[in-house]
Design a protein around this motif. Structure first.
Motif, PDB file in Angstrom:
ATOM      1  N   CYS A 176      25.473 136.425  61.258  1.00 49.74           N
ATOM      2  CA  CYS A 176      26.440 135.784  60.362  1.00 49.74           C
ATOM      3  C   CYS A 176      27.634 135.270  61.155  1.00 49.74           C
ATOM      4  CB  CYS A 176      26.922 136.781  59.304  1.00 49.74           C
ATOM      5  SG  CYS A 176      25.585 137.580  58.377  1.00 49.74           S
ATOM      6  N   ARG A 192      31.198 138.241  59.900  1.00 44.26           N
ATOM      7  CA  ARG A 192      30.662 138.830  58.675  1.00 44.26           C
ATOM      8  C   ARG A 192      29.364 139.575  58.958  1.00 44.26           C
ATOM      9  NH1 ARG A 192      29.883 134.077  54.673  1.00 44.26           N
ATOM     10  NH2 ARG A 192      29.095 133.144  56.617  1.00 44.26           N
ATOM     11  N   THR A 220      25.774 141.478  56.765  1.00 41.81           N
ATOM     12  CA  THR A 220      25.075 141.748  55.506  1.00 41.81           C
ATOM     13  C   THR A 220      25.241 143.233  55.209  1.00 41.81           C
ATOM     14  OG1 THR A 220      23.442 140.046  56.010  1.00 41.81           O
ATOM     15  CG2 THR A 220      22.866 141.665  54.310  1.00 41.81           C
ATOM     16  N   CYS A 255      24.680 138.064  54.794  1.00 35.86           N
ATOM     17  CA  CYS A 255      26.062 137.732  55.176  1.00 35.86           C
ATOM     18  C   CYS A 255      27.090 137.973  54.077  1.00 35.86           C
ATOM     19  CB  CYS A 255      26.145 136.296  55.682  1.00 35.86           C
ATOM     20  SG  CYS A 255      25.057 136.003  57.108  1.00 35.86           S
TER      21      CYS A 255
END
Length: 277
Positions: A6, A10, A12, A103
Motif C-alpha cells: 500500500c 498504509r 491492510t 489498504c
C-alpha cells in the motif's frame, strides 16, 4: 502473496473484539491470527505451556486482544474468504472473513467471527473437570459464559465431553457423575484434564479429601499444579492451598499462619445485593 503493498505507509488491517463463547463478554490477552497452513491439534492431557510459545498454522499476521477485548491485525492478505483464528490456551476457533479490502481497515462487527467455541464441533476446548458443591454451583457460571450444555458429561464420557462433572459433598448428583474422590484422589485421572473447577462444599470437608490433613489427594493436586495444571476453587476449597504439602503453597503445620499462604478463613460474608467490596 495476497498481502498488498500500500502507498503512503498504509496497511491492510482487520480490527474487532474477541469474546467468550456467549459472544458478549470481551476477553483480554487472546491470540488472534491469520493462518497460512492447517492448524495442528493440541496435545491431550496436562502439560506446562508457554504463553509466548509458537502458534500453529504459520501465521501471517498476529495480535493480542487488549483489556477491552479489542485487537488490530496488520498486514492482512486481501481478498475473499480469509481465515482468522482466536486462541487462548487450548481454546481455539477458526472462522472465515467473507471479504478483506486491501489498504484499509476492515472492522469485524459480527461477534460470531471472533468468539471462542461453544462446543467441540466449533473448535478446540480445554478438557475440564467440574465438582459440584452444596454452596456453589459453578456449572451455572459455565453455561452463562456460553458453553453448550451438551458439552457436560461424566467421567465415563472422557474427552467426548469438554466438561466432566464429579459429585462433591452436599452437591447435586448430575446424571453420570462419580464421586469427587475419583478425580482428586487419582493422579492418572486428574492429569487428563487441563483445568479442574472445585465448587465450595460449605465446609473444609477433609473427610471427602482422603480422610483428613495429609490425605493423598493433597499431594496429587499439588503435583497436578506443578505439572502445569490449573485449578479454580471457590470459598472452602481453599483447603487445596492451606493443606498442600508444598511449603511454598500451604502450611507446614495445619493452621499455621507463618508459612505459605498462611491461615485462610472460609465462609462468604453477608452483604447487600449487589455486594459492596
Amino acid at each position: 502473496c495476497n498481502v498488498q503493498k500500500c502507498s503512503g505507509g498504509r496497511q491492510t488491517t482487520v480490527s474487532g473484539y474477541v469474546y467468550a463463547p456467549n459472544g458478549t463478554l470481551p476477553l483480554y490477552n487472546v491470540q488472534v491470527f491469520i493462518p497460512n497452513a492447517p492448524l495442528a491439534p493440541f496435545a491431550a492431557g496436562v502439560q506446562c505451556d508457554n504463553c509466548a510459545g509458537p502458534l500453529s498454522g504459520e501465521p501471517i499476521a498476529t495480535a493480542l486482544s487488549d483489556p477491552t477485548g479489542a485487537f488490530v491485525l496488520k498486514g492482512v492478505p486481501a481478498g475473499a474468504n480469509v481465515p482468522i483464528v482466536v486462541e487462548l490456551g487450548k481454546w481455539r476457533r477458526e472462522m472465515t472473513i467473507p471479504m478483506v479490502t486491501g489498504c484499509v481497515d476492515n472492522p469485524l462487527t459480527d461477534p460470531n467471527l471472533t468468539r471462542l467455541p461453544q462446543n467441540q464441533k466449533e473448535g478446540s476446548m480445554p478438557h475440564v473437570a467440574l465438582t459440584t458443591g452444596g454452596c456453589d454451583q459453578m456449572g451455572c457460571m459455565l453455561t452463562k459464559l456460553g458453553i453448550d450444555p451438551m458439552e457436560f458429561g461424566g467421567q465415563a464420557d472422557g474427552s467426548k465431553k469438554a466438561i466432566n462433572v464429579y459429585q462433591g459433598l452436599s452437591g447435586g448428583v448430575p446424571t453420570g457423575a462419580t464421586p469427587a474422590m475419583n478425580l482428586w484422589g487419582d493422579a492418572t485421572v486428574l492429569n487428563t484434564y487441563d483445568l479442574a473447577i472445585f465448587s465450595c462444599e460449605c465446609e473444609e470437608a477433609l473427610s471427602n479429601k482422603g480422610g483428613g490433613v495429609g490425605g493423598a489427594p493433597f499431594g496429587i493436586v499439588t503435583d497436578y499444579l506443578n505439572a502445569g495444571g490449573r485449578i479454580l476453587t471457590t470459598d472452602f476449597q481453599y483447603t487445596w492451598y492451606k493443606y498442600s504439602p508444598d511449603p511454598n503453597i500451604g502450611a507446614a503445620t495445619p493452621g499455621s499462619s507463618t508459612i505459605g499462604l498462611g491461615e485462610i478463613i472460609g465462609g462468604a460474608p453477608v452483604g447487600g445485593s449487589p455486594m459492596t467490596l
